[in-house]
Design a protein around this motif. Structure first.
Motif: not given
Length: 323
Positions: A57-58, A72-73, A209-211, A285-286
């Motif tokens: 989650i990011a 996040g990574d 990545t989510p980020r 948001i991811s």
């Protein structure tokens, strides 16, 4: 001897010099703010425990730039969220006068305008429309190059949709319109086919990545990737996304504006978008879930819960200020 004395003074100077102030490391967070952040991260961890897979989650406040993440990574297969990058590359060609929205492209032996294909790709996750656009963009490498030119690291595009699904060995309801395929499958059929491909989940190709996905959406929304007219067009289409009704948008207050794109493969569910708060502020948001054996209902709930927790955090958390 003089040389030794000089070295000794320099060495002692490392310890006698004043320590850098807090400002040297950025704004200091108040105890209240730190508590709010800790509560959000605890919520993310609680949601992640619902699955036997991996959750990433990011979230990012587009006003302050504040970023918080959980795994996040970590790299996750993008599935159809990669279509955000495809749309971006196509609209970049439009911005440079190298393509027109009325240009006709082939889909299933029938010509359709780029405008319609963009709509089908982003609202219905239509795979044939996507691959027609990938080809027009110059192939996966051209889409990947556009993302890299934005300075985004941690997101790579290696395949078109047909190639991606062949590697994933997906047993789905059809190659075309994912929204329609979801509707055709019964709950039992979806669950029977919904087992993860662990080799695919650890393949670095077509991952983000989510980020990084959040950074791509941020660049688009903040006008750093496309001209204003193209930015507005892309977000207006993503506002009408028909897939993932039980994901990010499911627990948000009725009427909340969210421009988003989903991704779905066996044992994997993603959703990434831009949410507008009642006061006009926005956050990105991811949420990615992979290697999950517990089914799409659990994955959807994780995404919905994460979006609502982030919504409440950004809406009610204290102002970001130094103390």
């Amino acid at each position: 001897m003089p040389r030794f004395r000089t070295s000794l003074i320099a060495f002692l100077g490392l310890f006698l010099a004043p320590l850098p102030t807090a400002d040297a490391f950025g704004p200091v967070r108040s105890p209240v703010q730190q508590d709010a952040e800790a509560r959000l991260m605890n919520e993310f961890s609680r949601f992640a425990a619902l699955t036997d897979g991996t959750v990433g989650i990011a979230v990012r406040d587009l006003s302050s730039g504040e970023m918080l993440s959980f795994n996040g990574d970590t790299l996750f297969p993008m599935a159809s969220t990669y279509k955000v990058a495809v749309a971006g590359k196509i609209l970049a060609l439009l911005d440079h006068g190298q393509l027109g929205l009325d240009e006709q492209l082939p889909r299933l032996g029938r010509s359709m305008p780029v405008r319609a294909l963009l709509d089908m790709m982003l609202t219905q996750s239509d795979n044939e429309a996507t691959d027609a656009l990938v080809a027009r963009a110059g192939g996966p490498a051209a889409v990947d190059g556009w993302v890299r030119a934005l300075g985004i690291k941690g997101l790579r595009v290696d395949s078109n949709t047909a190639q991606l699904l062949a590697r994933a060995k997906v047993l789905s309801g059809g190659f075309g319109d994912e929204a329609a395929a979801e509707a055709r499958l019964s709950e039992g059929e979806r669950n029977a086919r919904d087992m993860p491909n662990l080799a695919f989940a650890t393949d670095p190709r077509d991952t983000s990545t989510p980020r990084a996905m959040g950074e791509l959406l941020s660049a688009i929304r903040q006008g750093k990737a496309l001209k204003p007219s193209s930015t507005a067009l892309m977000l207006s289409i993503m506002d009408r996304c028909k897939t993932g009704k039980m994901r990010l948008r499911a627990m948000l207050p009725p009427g909340t504006q969210i421009a988003h794109k989903t991704g779905t493969l066996n044992g994997l569910g993603n959703d990434a978008g831009i949410v507008t708060l009642p006061d006009g502020r926005m956050f990105v948001i991811s949420v990615f879930v992979m290697k999950d054996h517990r089914g799409h209902v659990i994955r959807d709930r994780i995404m919905a819960e994460a979006a609502r927790a982030a919504y409440d955090y950004f809406l009610f958390a204290p102002e970001r200020r130094t103390v």
